[in-house]
Each structure stands twice: as C-alpha cells, then as structure tokens.
Design an enzyme around this catalytic site. Structure first.
Site, PDB file in Angstrom:
ATOM      1  N   GLN A 105      41.319  43.018  35.748  1.00 26.77           N
ATOM      2  CA  GLN A 105      42.200  41.981  36.802  1.00 26.77           C
ATOM      3  C   GLN A 105      42.147  42.497  38.162  1.00 26.77           C
ATOM      4  O   GLN A 105      41.195  41.936  39.169  1.00 26.77           O
ATOM      5  CB  GLN A 105      43.493  41.373  36.330  1.00 26.77           C
ATOM      6  CG  GLN A 105      43.293  40.812  34.890  1.00 26.77           C
ATOM      7  CD  GLN A 105      44.566  40.379  34.419  1.00 26.77           C
ATOM      8  OE1 GLN A 105      44.860  39.572  33.444  1.00 26.77           O
ATOM      9  NE2 GLN A 105      45.846  41.183  34.914  1.00 26.77           N
ATOM     10  N   ASP A 106      42.762  43.421  38.481  1.00 24.38           N
ATOM     11  CA  ASP A 106      42.921  44.184  39.765  1.00 24.38           C
ATOM     12  C   ASP A 106      43.213  45.670  39.447  1.00 24.38           C
ATOM     13  O   ASP A 106      43.449  46.135  38.357  1.00 24.38           O
ATOM     14  CB  ASP A 106      43.935  43.701  40.709  1.00 24.38           C
ATOM     15  CG  ASP A 106      45.256  43.768  40.541  1.00 24.38           C
ATOM     16  OD1 ASP A 106      45.462  43.978  39.368  1.00 24.38           O
ATOM     17  OD2 ASP A 106      45.933  43.710  41.373  1.00 24.38           O
TER      18      ASP A 106
END
Length: 240
Positions: free
Chosen positions: A69-70
């Site tokens: 995701q990040d």
C-alpha cells in the site's frame, strides 16, 4: 526538482529510467515532485531508494508484481521494496509474510537464517515489489496518497503492456487493488491474485485465506513457462 529526480533515479536500469524520464515530463509528475520537494518532514524511504524496484532487472524480465500500500513509516524499516526491510528487527508485516511462507512449506518452519534481505532476492528473480504509493512522511501512513503515485503506477502498467508481457499482479491489501484493477479493466495481459494485507491490523485474515499465496504464484509461473520463484533464494532446499 531535477536534483530530487536524480536522487530517485539512483541505480535505476536504463530501460526503466527511460520510462520514468518520460513520465517526469508530465504535469502530474511535475506536481508530485513539487509537493515532495516542499515536504518539511523526513521522507521514507530515502530518495535514493524510492525507485529501487527498478534496479534489479530489465522490463522484459518482469514476471509479476507484488503490491503493498505505502512504505513503512519508520525510516529504519523502509528500503524502497514493498514489505522488504534491512532493519535488524523485522517489521511485523514482513514477519507475517515469512510465517505464511512457512505455513505453505512446512519444511521451512524454524528456518530463520535466510530472512535477512529475503525480498531483495525475490526482486532479483523478476518480481517488482511495489507500493501503490511510493513515499510517505516519516512516522505517518498514507501522507502522500492521491499525490500522483497512483497515476504513475497506472502508467507503469501501460508501459508493461507495450512490452507485450503477460504479468501476474498480486495484491496484498485492497487500497492498491482498487485503483489498479479499475485501470486495467479486462486487459488480457494481466492476471491477478488478491489477498489480505499481512499487517497485524488484519488479524488472522492473512493466514486464514483459503488459497495458497506463494504456491499459487509458482503454479501460475510454471503454467506460463516461467521459472518458479525460489522463495528462500537458494539457501534452503525445498519443493516448489
């Protein structure tokens, strides 16, 4: 901004670099760089590691993409590859990925000596380890969401399509899956697998998912005449 881009491109192989430099001419990417340049907090990962996934193999050797995701918000953990970390103490998401690997291959249970830089070895075998968003602020999750990294990821898929590659997309978590699948639609050059994120915040969902993760990836690769991934990087003997 040129200095920041030069830092991003550290170690990037020439064919990937050509693609990124074309993207860098676009308005969305210029705006992204401007925002990043003006961030007062520490960036994670550090600038020289942001495009690290593109330093291991040429585009035509891409077998699959594993999406997170990040980045890890802890600068000691983030190293540019999704889920990977060179920190002495492994992040919980990476620990849980290793436990899932051992769950699918019981002969690996108790084998811990190969975990250091484990995912770097996966990258060397043709896996792009990407986050949906490539940067964040130190100790802050999702700080750079909707800044332009999502568009960069979508354009990257267009680039891979232009290479006439058939690529497996593996999503660990819904955040990236949602915008990527919307982008590719029914593109026949991509297949996809979807799993819960390995973060402890998902509880047992990552372990209880009924379909094998690592074995299913290798089954797909063999079906499409690719060499399967050695998940232990040759340090432990086991059956694919």
């Amino acid at each position: 901004m040129e200095q920041l881009l030069d830092q991003f491109l550290s170690g990037v192989l020439s064919e990937w670099k050509a693609f990124i430099l074309q993207e860098a001419k676009q308005t969305y990417f210029q705006e992204l760089l401007a925002k990043l340049k003006n961030v007062e907090q520490e960036l994670t990962p550090k600038a020289s590691q942001v495009f690290r996934p593109f330093s291991f193999f040429a585009p035509n050797n891409t077998k699959l993409i594993i999406y997170g995701q990040d980045p890890y918000p802890n600068p000691q953990h983030a190293c540019g590859l999704s889920f990977a970390s060179n920190a002495p103490k492994l992040p919980q998401s990476l620990k849980r990925m290793i436990l899932r690997l051992q769950q699918e291959y019981p002969e690996l249970a108790g084998q811990n000596h190969w975990t250091k830089q484990l995912l770097e070895g996966w990258a060397q075998q043709g896996i792009l380890l990407l986050n949906g968003v490539f940067t964040t602020n130190a100790f802050q999750t999702n700080a750079h969401r909707n800044w332009g990294w999502e568009q960069f990821n979508c354009h990257l898929l267009d680039f891979l399509l232009s290479q006439k590659l058939y690529v497996l997309l593996v999503f660990l978590g819904k955040q990236t899956e949602n915008f990527v699948l919307k982008k590719i639609g029914g593109a026949s050059q991509f297949a996809s697998l979807s799993y819960p994120h390995p973060s402890p915040l998902t509880g047992r969902k990552f372990f209880d998912h009924p379909d094998a993760l690592f074995k299913q990836i290798n089954q797909w690769l063999k079906h499409h005449n690719h060499t399967p991934i050695d998940w232990t990087n040759g340090q432990v003997q086991y059956q694919f």
